[in-house]
Each structure stands twice: as structure tokens, then as C-alpha cells.
Motif scaffolding. Structure first.
Motif, PDB file in Angstrom:
ATOM      1  N   ILE A 321       0.845  -1.210   0.000  1.00 52.31           N
ATOM      2  CA  ILE A 321       0.000   0.000   0.000  1.00 52.31           C
ATOM      3  C   ILE A 321       0.877   1.255   0.000  1.00 52.31           C
ATOM      4  O   ILE A 321       0.658   2.193  -0.772  1.00 52.31           O
ATOM      5  N   MET A 322       1.873   1.267   0.883  1.00 48.26           N
ATOM      6  CA  MET A 322       2.769   2.422   0.964  1.00 48.26           C
ATOM      7  C   MET A 322       3.552   2.597  -0.333  1.00 48.26           C
ATOM      8  O   MET A 322       3.712   3.711  -0.847  1.00 48.26           O
ATOM      9  N   GLY A 323       4.055   1.498  -0.898  1.00 44.32           N
ATOM     10  CA  GLY A 323       4.811   1.572  -2.148  1.00 44.32           C
ATOM     11  C   GLY A 323       3.979   2.090  -3.298  1.00 44.32           C
ATOM     12  O   GLY A 323       4.466   2.844  -4.144  1.00 44.32           O
ATOM     13  N   THR A 324       2.697   1.711  -3.324  1.00 48.20           N
ATOM     14  CA  THR A 324       1.796   2.204  -4.375  1.00 48.20           C
ATOM     15  C   THR A 324       1.596   3.706  -4.253  1.00 48.20           C
ATOM     16  O   THR A 324       1.621   4.440  -5.252  1.00 48.20           O
ATOM     17  N   VAL A 330       5.339  10.130  -6.954  1.00 49.84           N
ATOM     18  CA  VAL A 330       6.586  10.496  -7.624  1.00 49.84           C
ATOM     19  C   VAL A 330       6.334  10.708  -9.116  1.00 49.84           C
ATOM     20  O   VAL A 330       6.948  11.569  -9.752  1.00 49.84           O
ATOM     21  N   MET A 331       5.413   9.964  -9.681  1.00 51.61           N
ATOM     22  CA  MET A 331       5.075  10.165 -11.092  1.00 51.61           C
ATOM     23  C   MET A 331       4.352  11.492 -11.298  1.00 51.61           C
ATOM     24  O   MET A 331       4.593  12.198 -12.284  1.00 51.61           O
ATOM     25  N   ILE A 332       3.468  11.832 -10.355  1.00 45.45           N
ATOM     26  CA  ILE A 332       2.783  13.129 -10.435  1.00 45.45           C
ATOM     27  C   ILE A 332       3.801  14.266 -10.364  1.00 45.45           C
ATOM     28  O   ILE A 332       3.740  15.232 -11.138  1.00 45.45           O
ATOM     29  N   PRO A 344       8.575  25.241  -5.586  1.00 48.72           N
ATOM     30  CA  PRO A 344       7.248  25.034  -4.975  1.00 48.72           C
ATOM     31  C   PRO A 344       7.014  23.587  -4.548  1.00 48.72           C
ATOM     32  O   PRO A 344       6.493  23.338  -3.455  1.00 48.72           O
ATOM     33  N   LEU A 345       7.411  22.640  -5.396  1.00 52.08           N
ATOM     34  CA  LEU A 345       7.198  21.233  -5.063  1.00 52.08           C
ATOM     35  C   LEU A 345       8.112  20.790  -3.919  1.00 52.08           C
ATOM     36  O   LEU A 345       7.725  19.981  -3.068  1.00 52.08           O
ATOM     37  N   LEU A 346       9.339  21.331  -3.890  1.00 53.71           N
ATOM     38  CA  LEU A 346      10.281  20.994  -2.822  1.00 53.71           C
ATOM     39  C   LEU A 346       9.761  21.489  -1.473  1.00 53.71           C
ATOM     40  O   LEU A 346       9.783  20.757  -0.468  1.00 53.71           O
ATOM     41  N   LEU A 347       9.283  22.730  -1.429  1.00 56.17           N
ATOM     42  CA  LEU A 347       8.768  23.304  -0.185  1.00 56.17           C
ATOM     43  C   LEU A 347       7.475  22.617   0.255  1.00 56.17           C
ATOM     44  O   LEU A 347       7.265  22.369   1.450  1.00 56.17           O
ATOM     45  N   LEU A 348       6.609  22.287  -0.710  1.00 60.16           N
ATOM     46  CA  LEU A 348       5.384  21.546  -0.388  1.00 60.16           C
ATOM     47  C   LEU A 348       5.724  20.182   0.201  1.00 60.16           C
ATOM     48  O   LEU A 348       5.150  19.761   1.218  1.00 60.16           O
ATOM     49  N   GLY A 349       6.672  19.484  -0.429  1.00 65.93           N
ATOM     50  CA  GLY A 349       7.039  18.148   0.026  1.00 65.93           C
ATOM     51  C   GLY A 349       7.627  18.138   1.423  1.00 65.93           C
ATOM     52  O   GLY A 349       7.231  17.325   2.278  1.00 65.93           O
ATOM     53  N   SER A 390       4.632   9.898   0.423  1.00 68.26           N
ATOM     54  CA  SER A 390       4.058  10.589  -0.733  1.00 68.26           C
ATOM     55  C   SER A 390       4.606  11.998  -0.852  1.00 68.26           C
ATOM     56  O   SER A 390       4.963  12.457  -1.941  1.00 68.26           O
ATOM     57  N   PHE A 391       4.671  12.716   0.276  1.00 70.30           N
ATOM     58  CA  PHE A 391       5.257  14.070   0.252  1.00 70.30           C
ATOM     59  C   PHE A 391       6.747  14.014  -0.102  1.00 70.30           C
ATOM     60  O   PHE A 391       7.260  14.912  -0.779  1.00 70.30           O
ATOM     61  N   PHE A 392       7.432  12.968   0.371  1.00 66.95           N
ATOM     62  CA  PHE A 392       8.838  12.777  -0.021  1.00 66.95           C
ATOM     63  C   PHE A 392       8.939  12.611  -1.535  1.00 66.95           C
ATOM     64  O   PHE A 392       9.833  13.178  -2.179  1.00 66.95           O
ATOM     65  N   SER A 393       8.006  11.857  -2.114  1.00 70.09           N
ATOM     66  CA  SER A 393       8.030  11.601  -3.549  1.00 70.09           C
ATOM     67  C   SER A 393       7.629  12.819  -4.365  1.00 70.09           C
ATOM     68  O   SER A 393       7.968  12.924  -5.545  1.00 70.09           O
ATOM     69  N   ILE A 394       6.906  13.750  -3.756  1.00 69.15           N
ATOM     70  CA  ILE A 394       6.561  15.002  -4.435  1.00 69.15           C
ATOM     71  C   ILE A 394       7.759  15.938  -4.460  1.00 69.15           C
ATOM     72  O   ILE A 394       8.022  16.616  -5.463  1.00 69.15           O
ATOM     73  N   GLY A 395       8.504  15.988  -3.360  1.00 69.58           N
ATOM     74  CA  GLY A 395       9.577  16.971  -3.237  1.00 69.58           C
ATOM     75  C   GLY A 395      10.978  16.404  -3.230  1.00 69.58           C
ATOM     76  O   GLY A 395      11.619  16.266  -4.268  1.00 69.58           O
TER      77      GLY A 395
END
Length: 496
Positions: A321-324, A330-332, A344-349, A390-395
Motif C-alpha cells: 500500500i505504501m509503495g503504491t 513520484v510520477m505526479i 514550490p514542489l520541494l517546499l510543499l514536500g 508521498s510528500f517525499f516523492s513530491i519533493g
């Protein structure tokens, strides 16, 4: 003065050409980026699979919790050696063959781990695989950044993190799939399967071209132009990119540092701009691993085992679940990096991670002092973990590799990036090898609160030290780190 005006006009034409092609993704450059980035799947698979395999290794080989920490963290510490060597290696033999070297080294390590008859043999495999990981972590984003057009470089340079995440998810799925076979074989199969992608990567790299910037360094301009023609929309754009790269390299050859050691230029009286680049590159790599993301992934089964989930199948299901969630976000992030920019993405993450880790700390502390382990608290912790990764994968996840590979000037890029990635590997190893020991002292709740505080500091650091690099050529990014006065003077000269 005429030469300055001419160079300014040529630069302007190059920027106009890049702007025209900003909405188009060059298919050849994308294919090269995908091939290079698959190298990163090796680290991701190891991170994912070892989190489950170690539960069976502990039972089969009868190892202690300290030996478990050393086993898990040793790959990251040993990858430090590969990261340090990768800069010089890639300058000598090229970016492409360094990718082959990374895959080959990891393949040997995976075979040794899977066939290990005892703990020392298993450790030997981890050491060799770790060196391969160190090479791959530096070279995949570096090659991708050097071959990508400026307007799509953010997306392409984030692909290594996408493949790390895919590798983690594959590792979790393999954990779940092989959990039912005999205990003295399941962990061996899990580790041996890492050799399969290594073979494919090593063979696939041979159809890739060499980095055009490395070819310019070696004065193979005709070969560099052929690659640039394929990775540009028009031959005119390729000519402009070649001219920009060539001028940047010729400027270095005529400078006072030409012929001197790169390490001397980095550490012996570096210019203010180089000093700021070093702070930014080392800082983002430090905080990427100080966030504890790797340790959370490695030891997540331990966290939820302590929370009351005893069945290994259930623990592995939570991992999936976590991996999904991690793979999705990260794709987004990769898709929107070139639209919204890095900052912006780095600060959000990073700010999102601070909040998620504090919630995880609260949930862990409640479960620790609760005899009944209520389902709602476990669900809250699962959601908080998914939010954290998820936030790690965003930023931090994708953007660390993008920044590390694009902010150094060409003459310093390979070894500067290898230095930054070495810090990344060192911190990852220290955190992974001390995580369980620290949790015994301050509990899981305590360590998650500490990690949340680190991410608050990271957010402040990123706000003040990380400029926006979206849409700029690699040769132009260095100007962002110069003094404002110097930049203003440069603008005035170019407008004469």
C-alpha cells in the motif's frame, strides 16, 4: 564588445528555440533518459525487498538486532565508495560505460547475497552491491540531465527517482509473493531476483549514445553534434546548444583553474558562486536522508510489528500500500516539475513531511502506551506513513537528483555531483544503521518527532538556499548562484 553582443544574440536565439519546443517531448532524449534511469531500479528493489527479507534472514541465520542494522545499512555506507569513485570514473571512461559498470557490480553483489551460506558472505555481497548502487545513484541523473533539453530536463532528471520508487514497489510485491515458501529459501529468492534487472540494464545501455557534454570535454564535437541533433527538434536548435556547451567548456580551458584538480577548484578558494552551489547540493542531499525516509521504508515492518500487527503477510501488504502511494506521487511530481518548478514542489514536500511525521509520532506514542492497540490508531499510522512517503516523492525524492545533476558547471559536474551523492549515502547509512538503536532509547514516537523537526529546518533551508532552475540551460544555471551585483552587471553588459 562585438563578441559579447554576438554571444548574447546567439544565446537569445538558443532561448527562443528552446521556448518553441517547450511543449514537445523529444522521443529520442526520453528513450535515453528512460534507459539510463532504469539503473536506479536496483537501489529501489534492494530497499523494498530487504525490509521483508531481513525478517526471514534474522530467523534463518540467527542474527541480532545490531547485526540486522549493519546488514541493512551497510549497502548505503558502501555505496559511499561508489559515489566518490563515480565522478572520476565517468570523466575518464564516459557516462555510458559508468552505467554499465554500476549494473555489473550490483549483479555480482546480488548473486553473492542470494547464494550466501552465512552472515559474513551475505555482508560481502552487500558491500559489492553497495558500490554498484553508489555508481548508479550518481550517474543516472547526471547522464539524464546532460542529454535532456532544458525545457523537459526536470521531468527527465526526476526519472531515476521514479525508477527507485518502482523498484521499491517491486521489492514489496516480491516480499508478499514469496512469503509462503520455505524460510531458508524465500529470502534467497528475493535477493537473487535483483540480478535480473541488472542484466537487462547492462545490455540496454549499449544502444544509448554518449553524453554530448562529455563528448565536448573530449573534443569529439562531430559526435556531440550528432547526439544533439537527435535530442533537439531542429538542427538549428542543436547548433545553438552545441555552441553554448562549447563556449562554456572553452571558457573553463582558458581560466586559471584549467588543468588543475577538480577537487582543488571545489575546496581550495572556490568562488562565491561555487561555494553556494556546494552548500545547496550538499544541503539537499543531507536533508533527503536526514528525513529518515529510507529508514522508515527499511524498518516499517518493525514499526507495525510493534504496533500489534504480527502476521508477516499483513506487514508486507501494508508495504505494498505504501509503495503504491509512493510510486503514484513520484510520477505526479515528475509530470509537473517543468510546469510548476523545483522550489514550490520541494517546499510543499518538506513541509508536508514535517506534518505527516508529527502525526506518525503521535500515533506511535499512543499505540506504545495502549494495551488494546485500537484499529483506528493503526489506520492513522498507516495513513501518516503513506502521507510521509508521498510528500517525499513530491519533493525531496525526485528534486534532489534533479538539483544535484544540474547546478554544477560542466567542468565540476561529475565530481561535484559524486561528492553530493556521497554525503547522501553517508547520511543514509548512518540513519539506517542507528535507527533501531535510537528507537530503543527514545521510542518510535520520539524518533518520528525528531525527524519532523529536521524537516522543519529543511524547509527553511530550501526557502533561502535553493533557487528556481526551471527552463534554464545547464550552462545558465550557474548565474543563479552568483552575487546579485555580478548578475546585474552581466545583464547590463548583454544589453549594450
Amino acid at each position: 564588445m562585438e563578441e559579447i553582443i554576438e554571444n548574447g544574440e546567439e544565446q537569445k536565439r538558443g532561448n527562443q528555440l528552446a521556448a518553441k519546443s517547450r511543449v514537445k517531448m523529444n522521443k529520442y532524449a526520453l528513450a535515453c533518459a528512460l534507459l539510463a534511469s532504469t539503473n536506479s531500479i536496483l537501489l529501489g528493489y534492494d530497499i523494498g525487498v530487504i525490509s521483508g527479507a531481513v525478517l526471514y534472514i534474522r530467523e534463518d541465520l540467527k542474527i541480532s538486532s545490531i547485526q540486522e542494522e549493519i546488514l541493512v545499512g551497510s549497502l548505503n555506507v558502501c555505496s559511499l565508495l561508489g559515489s566518490l569513485l563515480s565522478g572520476k570514473t565517468s570523466d575518464l571512461i564516459g557516462r555510458r560505460y559508468t552505467i554499465v559498470l554500476a549494473a555489473t557490480t550490483f549483479f555480482i553483489g546480488a548473486i553473492l547475497m542470494g547464494l550466501a551460506p552465512s552472515y559474513p558472505y551475505l555482508m560481502a555481497g552487500r558491500v559489492i552491491a553497495g558500490i554498484g548502487v553508489g555508481y548508479s545513484l550518481m550517474i543516472a541523473p547526471l547522464y539524464t540531465a546532460e542529454i535532456s533539453p532544458a525545457m523537459t530536463r526536470g521531468f527527465m532528471s526526476s526519472l531515476p527517482e521514479v525508477f527507485i520508487t518502482i523498484g521499491i514497489l517491486l521489492g514489496y510485491i516480491v516480499n508478499y509473493a514469496f512469503a509462503g515458501i520455505p524460510k531458508n529459501w524465500n529470502w534467497r529468492v528475493m535477493l537473487l531476483l535483483a540480478a535480473v534487472p541488472a542484466v537487462g540494464i547492462g545490455m540496454g545501455v549499449f544502444v544509448m549514445p554518449e553524453s554530448p557534454r562529455w563528448l565536448v570535454m573530449k573534443k569529439r564535437l562531430s559526435e556531440a553534434k550528432r547526439v544533439l541533433v537527435k535530442t533537439s527538434e531542429t538542427e538549428e536548435e542543436a547548433e545553438a546548444r552545441l555552441g553554448e556547451i562549447t563556449r562554456a567548456w572553452e571558457l573553463h580551458e582558458s581560466s586559471d583553474f584549467a588543468g588543475k584538480s577538480v577537487w582543488k577548484e571545489l575546496f581550495w578558494k572556490p568562488t562565491p558562486a561555487i561555494r553556494r552551489i556546494l552548500v545547496a547540493a550538499i544541503g539537499i542531499n543531507f536533508f533527503m536522508q536526514a528525513s529518515g525516509n529510507d529508514a522508515v521504508i527499511y524498518y516499517l515492518p518493525e514499526v507495525f510489528h510493534g504496533a500489534g500487527i504480527k502476521k508477516k503477510k499483513q506487514l508486507f501488504a501494508i508495504n505494498v500500500i505504501m509503495g503504491t502511494a509512493k510510486a503514484t506521487f513520484v510520477m505526479i511530481s515528475a509530470l509537473f516539475l517543468d510546469k510548476y518548478g523545483r522550489r514550490p514542489l520541494l517546499l510543499l514536500g518538506s513541509s508536508g513531511m514535517a506534518i505527516a511525521l508529527s502525526i506518525l509520532g503521535l500515533g506511535s506514542m499512543f499505540l506504545q502506551h495502549s494495551a488494546h492497540k485500537p484499529s483506528w490508531a493503526i489506520v492513522m499510522c498507516v495513513i501518516a506513513v503513506c502521507a510521509d512517503v508521498s510528500f517525499f516523492s513530491i519533493g525531496l525524492g525526485p528534486i534532489t537528483w534533479v538539483y544535484s545533476s544540474e547546478i554544477f558547471p560542466l567542468r565540476l559536474r561529475a565530481q561535484g555531483t559524486s561528492l553530493a551523492v556521497s554525503v547522501n549515502r553517508l547520511v543514509s547509512g548512518v540513519v539506517s544503521m542507528t535507527f533501531l538503536t535510537i528507537t530503543k532509547k527514545i521510542t518510535f514516537g520520539g524518533i518520528f518527532f525528531a525527524l519532523s523537526g529536521i524537516m522543519v529546518i529543511a524547509t527553511v533551508f530550501f526557502f533561502f538556499f535553493m533557487p528556481e532552475t526551471k527552463g534554464k540551460s545547464l550552462e545558465d544555471i550557474g548565474k543563479l548562484f552568483e552575487d546579485k551585483k555580478t548578475v546585474d552587471e552581466g545583464v547590463e553588459i548583454s544589453e549594450i
